[in-house]
Design a protein around this motif. Structure first.
Motif, PDB file in Angstrom:
ATOM      1  N   ALA A  39      -2.182  -1.180 -11.586  1.00 12.17           N
ATOM      2  CA  ALA A  39      -0.736  -1.391 -11.642  1.00 12.17           C
ATOM      3  C   ALA A  39      -0.150  -1.224 -10.239  1.00 12.17           C
ATOM      4  CB  ALA A  39      -0.110  -0.390 -12.604  1.00 12.17           C
ATOM      5  N   TRP A  40       0.620  -2.206  -9.801  1.00 17.33           N
ATOM      6  CA  TRP A  40       1.296  -2.174  -8.504  1.00 17.33           C
ATOM      7  C   TRP A  40       2.755  -2.535  -8.741  1.00 17.33           C
ATOM      8  CZ3 TRP A  40      -1.556  -1.416  -3.835  1.00 17.33           C
ATOM      9  CH2 TRP A  40      -2.944  -1.330  -4.011  1.00 17.33           C
ATOM     10  N   LEU A  41       3.639  -1.958  -7.951  1.00 13.39           N
ATOM     11  CA  LEU A  41       5.058  -2.212  -8.154  1.00 13.39           C
ATOM     12  C   LEU A  41       5.592  -3.245  -7.185  1.00 13.39           C
ATOM     13  CD1 LEU A  41       6.170   1.500  -8.531  1.00 13.39           C
ATOM     14  CD2 LEU A  41       5.050  -0.009 -10.179  1.00 13.39           C
ATOM     15  N   ASN A  42       4.751  -3.635  -6.265  1.00 18.87           N
ATOM     16  CA  ASN A  42       5.181  -4.528  -5.195  1.00 18.87           C
ATOM     17  C   ASN A  42       3.945  -5.291  -4.761  1.00 18.87           C
ATOM     18  OD1 ASN A  42       6.587  -5.551  -2.902  1.00 18.87           O
ATOM     19  ND2 ASN A  42       5.812  -3.871  -1.645  1.00 18.87           N
ATOM     20  N   ARG A  43       4.078  -6.604  -4.642  1.00 19.00           N
ATOM     21  CA  ARG A  43       2.915  -7.400  -4.245  1.00 19.00           C
ATOM     22  C   ARG A  43       3.361  -8.451  -3.250  1.00 19.00           C
ATOM     23  NH1 ARG A  43      -1.627  -7.105  -7.789  1.00 19.00           N
ATOM     24  NH2 ARG A  43      -1.245  -5.977  -9.728  1.00 19.00           N
ATOM     25  N   VAL A  93       0.831  -1.201   0.000  1.00 19.18           N
ATOM     26  CA  VAL A  93       0.000   0.000   0.000  1.00 19.18           C
ATOM     27  C   VAL A  93       0.869   1.257   0.000  1.00 19.18           C
ATOM     28  CG1 VAL A  93      -1.750   1.282   1.277  1.00 19.18           C
ATOM     29  CG2 VAL A  93      -1.859  -1.219   1.153  1.00 19.18           C
ATOM     30  N   ASN A  94       1.918   1.264   0.816  1.00 16.07           N
ATOM     31  CA  ASN A  94       2.739   2.468   0.880  1.00 16.07           C
ATOM     32  C   ASN A  94       3.524   2.670  -0.415  1.00 16.07           C
ATOM     33  OD1 ASN A  94       3.326   4.778   2.306  1.00 16.07           O
ATOM     34  ND2 ASN A  94       5.268   3.960   3.071  1.00 16.07           N
ATOM     35  N   CYS A  95       3.892   1.575  -1.068  1.00 11.42           N
ATOM     36  CA  CYS A  95       4.570   1.673  -2.362  1.00 11.42           C
ATOM     37  C   CYS A  95       3.658   2.353  -3.370  1.00 11.42           C
ATOM     38  CB  CYS A  95       4.953   0.277  -2.865  1.00 11.42           C
ATOM     39  SG  CYS A  95       5.496   0.254  -4.573  1.00 11.42           S
ATOM     40  N   LYS A  96       2.413   1.899  -3.423  1.00  8.41           N
ATOM     41  CA  LYS A  96       1.467   2.485  -4.380  1.00  8.41           C
ATOM     42  C   LYS A  96       1.210   3.950  -4.018  1.00  8.41           C
ATOM     43  CE  LYS A  96      -2.465   1.752  -7.160  1.00  8.41           C
ATOM     44  NZ  LYS A  96      -2.775   0.865  -8.275  1.00  8.41           N
ATOM     45  N   GLU A  97       1.037   4.196  -2.737  1.00 10.73           N
ATOM     46  CA  GLU A  97       0.755   5.543  -2.250  1.00 10.73           C
ATOM     47  C   GLU A  97       1.870   6.514  -2.660  1.00 10.73           C
ATOM     48  OE1 GLU A  97      -1.596   7.080  -0.686  1.00 10.73           O
ATOM     49  OE2 GLU A  97      -0.465   8.902  -0.168  1.00 10.73           O
ATOM     50  N   TRP A  98       3.117   6.111  -2.410  1.00 14.33           N
ATOM     51  CA  TRP A  98       4.231   7.011  -2.735  1.00 14.33           C
ATOM     52  C   TRP A  98       4.379   7.158  -4.243  1.00 14.33           C
ATOM     53  CZ3 TRP A  98       7.193  10.574  -0.579  1.00 14.33           C
ATOM     54  CH2 TRP A  98       8.282  11.032  -1.328  1.00 14.33           C
ATOM     55  N   ASN A  99       4.358   6.062  -4.945  1.00 12.18           N
ATOM     56  CA  ASN A  99       4.720   6.086  -6.359  1.00 12.18           C
ATOM     57  C   ASN A  99       3.617   6.587  -7.282  1.00 12.18           C
ATOM     58  OD1 ASN A  99       7.553   5.040  -6.743  1.00 12.18           O
ATOM     59  ND2 ASN A  99       6.700   3.576  -5.283  1.00 12.18           N
ATOM     60  N   THR A 100       2.379   6.628  -6.792  1.00 12.06           N
ATOM     61  CA  THR A 100       1.325   7.154  -7.645  1.00 12.06           C
ATOM     62  C   THR A 100       1.442   8.677  -7.752  1.00 12.06           C
ATOM     63  OG1 THR A 100      -0.997   6.853  -8.215  1.00 12.06           O
ATOM     64  CG2 THR A 100      -0.534   7.584  -5.961  1.00 12.06           C
ATOM     65  N   GLY A 101       2.169   9.273  -6.820  1.00 13.89           N
ATOM     66  CA  GLY A 101       2.351  10.724  -6.890  1.00 13.89           C
ATOM     67  C   GLY A 101       3.794  11.087  -7.193  1.00 13.89           C
ATOM     68  N   GLY A 102       4.632  10.094  -7.437  1.00 13.78           N
ATOM     69  CA  GLY A 102       6.056  10.377  -7.605  1.00 13.78           C
ATOM     70  C   GLY A 102       6.511  10.253  -9.038  1.00 13.78           C
ATOM     71  N   TYR A 103       7.520   9.442  -9.223  1.00  9.96           N
ATOM     72  CA  TYR A 103       8.177   9.249 -10.524  1.00  9.96           C
ATOM     73  C   TYR A 103       7.176   8.820 -11.604  1.00  9.96           C
ATOM     74  CZ  TYR A 103      11.630   7.263 -13.760  1.00  9.96           C
ATOM     75  OH  TYR A 103      12.388   6.969 -14.847  1.00  9.96           O
TER      76      TYR A 103
END
Ligand code: SF4
Ligand code: SF4
Ligand code: SF4
Lengths: 307, 252
Positions: free
Chosen positions: B57-61, B30-40
């Motif tokens: 799309a998720w970068l980590n599962r 969840v934190n990966c998606k949270e950070w990366n949806t507003g980042g790079y």
């Protein structure tokens, strides 16, 4: 792997188109005849249609030109570069045939070599992927090339029949190419079915030292990009049926019709009809073969999704 | 450039994931998606987000596996266990996803080894996702470009963040401390020492990708019967209530 219609259509159409272009490049057909002129146009049309349908699955087709930049490492890029470069000799040959009614060996042979190399590049996109074990073999480009040559010869035969001149050599050549293509394909499929998986759920998780590993819970309930793209599974029953269809239409029917033409070398309406039927059956069989090429191939990532 | 940099890269930044301590809470997901949806790059879109067929799309599962010791009878050879298994890009040294990319969008950084996608160049052909045996790349269906773990490149070098926050979002958030970040190219780094101490492993080494990320295998467990053996078999040093009960029962 998911059998995307756009990719299946692309590999089939462009394979036939490049096969035909290669045969035209050999100068097997009378360049002054209207049927040959049309064949040049059809080859270019098949190749273009194939290329267009291959851009249909891109997320950002407007920057497809960027795909020409990485030919040093990427087979997909090499394929793109070759596809465009090959248009040069092919259009030159087509111009000579259509406008001037003559054959010239330079663009002809060059076009033939480049056409076949383009097909090779397409096949290498798949063959270079270690993650899909069924594809990762030299037999993959061999199949693609032989199917392209067999298809090209069959279209050439149809064209020759339309222009009224069928010699025994052409149906015999087509038959030989067809037999070679299917022999390699059968070997390819036998290899695939006997493969011991390179990666397993145990090696994917590193947990094999504790016992046998089974997926307990997926990372989430529904499908995702990976399971849609790579999780496609075709039932054994259906695969067996489709394989029979592929072999009957793609090999048996055209082989018998080619035999008829070989024995009874006949141009004109009757010959064209037989050659046309052989070609139609072959193309249908090839579509089934391509569908299975994707549908039966297993991707290593499925070890994380329960097989 | 999709040719790989001359190997090895001077630094090999990556993650070490502890399969022994991960509790499968999905906080890192969840934190990966949270950070990366507003980042790079483009936001990480979801399709049908409130419907029955939600996906995105998720970068980590986090996957969960059940491991059953081999044996005729279930439980005889040892106890079955559940292992929670977080998975993100392993920033492979010999990354097949990079070399197949036709556009040069995928690349491996020469100085720290991070594998990235330059989204303005990506045509969304999906070939890199096919080439990755680990399923670490997912297409963003809204933007039509490939997404993958960036190793939180916009955090780890970000001097506007507090020192403690200059670590990937998934590492920062993990309540069980099951994810560690560092330079695996430096044998003296904390992560390298951890890997050496715990026998960290590569996933699917047979694919020849040479992952930078390492996984720490779950520790061997003491079987339940080993802990309850005391009262069941040997009562010589039982004291108090149990000692009294033991003596009484012996007399009957
Ligand atoms: S884990 Fe997959 S996406 Fe990441 S570097 Fe390795 S092959 Fe590429
Ligand atoms: S999807 Fe994008 S990053 Fe991946 S191979 Fe295609 S162009 Fe390269
Ligand atoms: S390092 Fe960043 S991008 Fe990669 S999995 Fe962790 S949070 Fe996601």
């Amino acid at each position: 792997m998911h059998p995307a219609p756009s990719i299946i259509l692309f590999t089939t159409l462009s394979g036939l188109g490049y096969g035909l272009a290669a045969m035209l490049g050999l100068g097997l057909l009378d360049p002054a005849h209207i049927a040959t002129k049309l064949a040049h146009v059809v080859a270019l049309a098949l190749i273009s249609a194939g290329l267009l349908s291959s851009t249909a699955h891109l997320g950002n087709p407007q920057r497809a030109w960027r795909a020409l930049s990485q030919w040093r490492s990427s087979w997909l890029s090499r394929e793109g570069v070759m596809a465009i470069a090959t248009f040069v000799p092919l259009t030159w040959s087509a111009w000579l045939a259509v406008i001037e009614g003559r054959y010239f060996w330079l663009p002809g042979l060059l076009g033939m070599a480049m056409s076949l190399f383009t097909v090779f590049c397409t096949a290498m996109i798949y063959a270079s992927l270690k993650s899909v074990q069924a594809w990762h073999t030299r037999l993959t480009p061999a199949c693609y090339l032989l199917f392209a040559i067999a298809g090209g010869l069959m279209i050439a035969l149809f064209v020759a029949a339309c222009s009224g001149a069928v010699e025994r050599l052409l149906p015999a050549g087509a038959l030989a190419a067809l037999a070679a293509a299917w022999a390699v394909k059968v070997k390819w499929r036998m290899r695939m079915r006997e493969l011991a998986p390179l990666s397993t759920q145990e090696s994917a998780t590193g947990l094999g030292y504790l016992g046998s590993v089974r997926l307990f819970e997926r990372p989430h309930m529904t499908e995702n990009y990976l399971t849609r793209e790579m999780g496609f599974r075709v039932g054994r029953k259906h695969a067996a049926k489709l394989w029979k269809i592929a072999v009957s239409f793609g090999a048996v029917v055209p082989a018998m019709l080619l035999l008829v033409l070989m024995v009874w070398a006949q141009g004109g309406m009757a010959g064209a009809l037989i050659a046309g039927l052989a070609l139609a059956a072959f193309s249908a069989g090839l579509l089934a073969e391509r569908w299975l090429f994707f549908a039966e191939a297993r991707h290593a990532v499925m070890n994380y999704y329960g097989g | 450039m999709t040719s790989l940099p001359a190997l090895p890269t001077p630094r090999k930044l990556g993650l070490v994931i502890d399969l022994d301590t991960c509790v499968g809470c999905h906080a890192c997901v969840v934190n990966c998606k949270e950070w990366n949806t507003g980042g790079y790059g483009a936001a990480l879109s979801d399709q049908d987000p409130y419907g029955a067929e939600v996906s995105g799309a998720w970068l980590n599962r986090v996957h969960s596996f059940e491991v059953v010791p081999d044996g005729e009878v279930v439980g005889e050879a040892g106890e079955a266990r559940i292992v929670h298994f977080p998975k993100s890009c392993l920033h492979c040294e010999n990354a097949p996803c990079v070399t197949v990319c036709p556009t040069g969008a995928s690349y491996k950084r020469a100085d720290d080894g991070i594998v990235l996608v330059e989204e303005d160049k990506c045509i969304g052909c999906g070939l890199c996702a096919w080439a990755c045996p680990y399923g670490a790349r997912e297409m963003d269906l809204a933007a039509g470009v490939m997404k993958k773990c960036t190793l939180c490149i916009d955090r780890i070098y970000n001097e506007t963040l507090d020192e403690a926050d200059r670590t990937p979002a998934c590492v920062r958030t993990c309540p069980a401390n099951a994810r560690h970040f560092g330079d695996l190219g430096d044998p003296e780094s904390d992560v390298s020492k951890l890997v050496a101490e715990r026998g960290g492993i590569d996933l699917m080494p047979e694919q020849g990708t040479r992952p930078v990320n390492k996984y720490l295998p779950p520790r061997q467990r003491k079987p339940l019967s080993a802990s309850s053996g005391l009262l069941a078999e040997n009562t010589s040093d039982a004291t108090g209530l149990f000692g009294w009960l033991d003596k009484m029962l012996d007399r009957i």
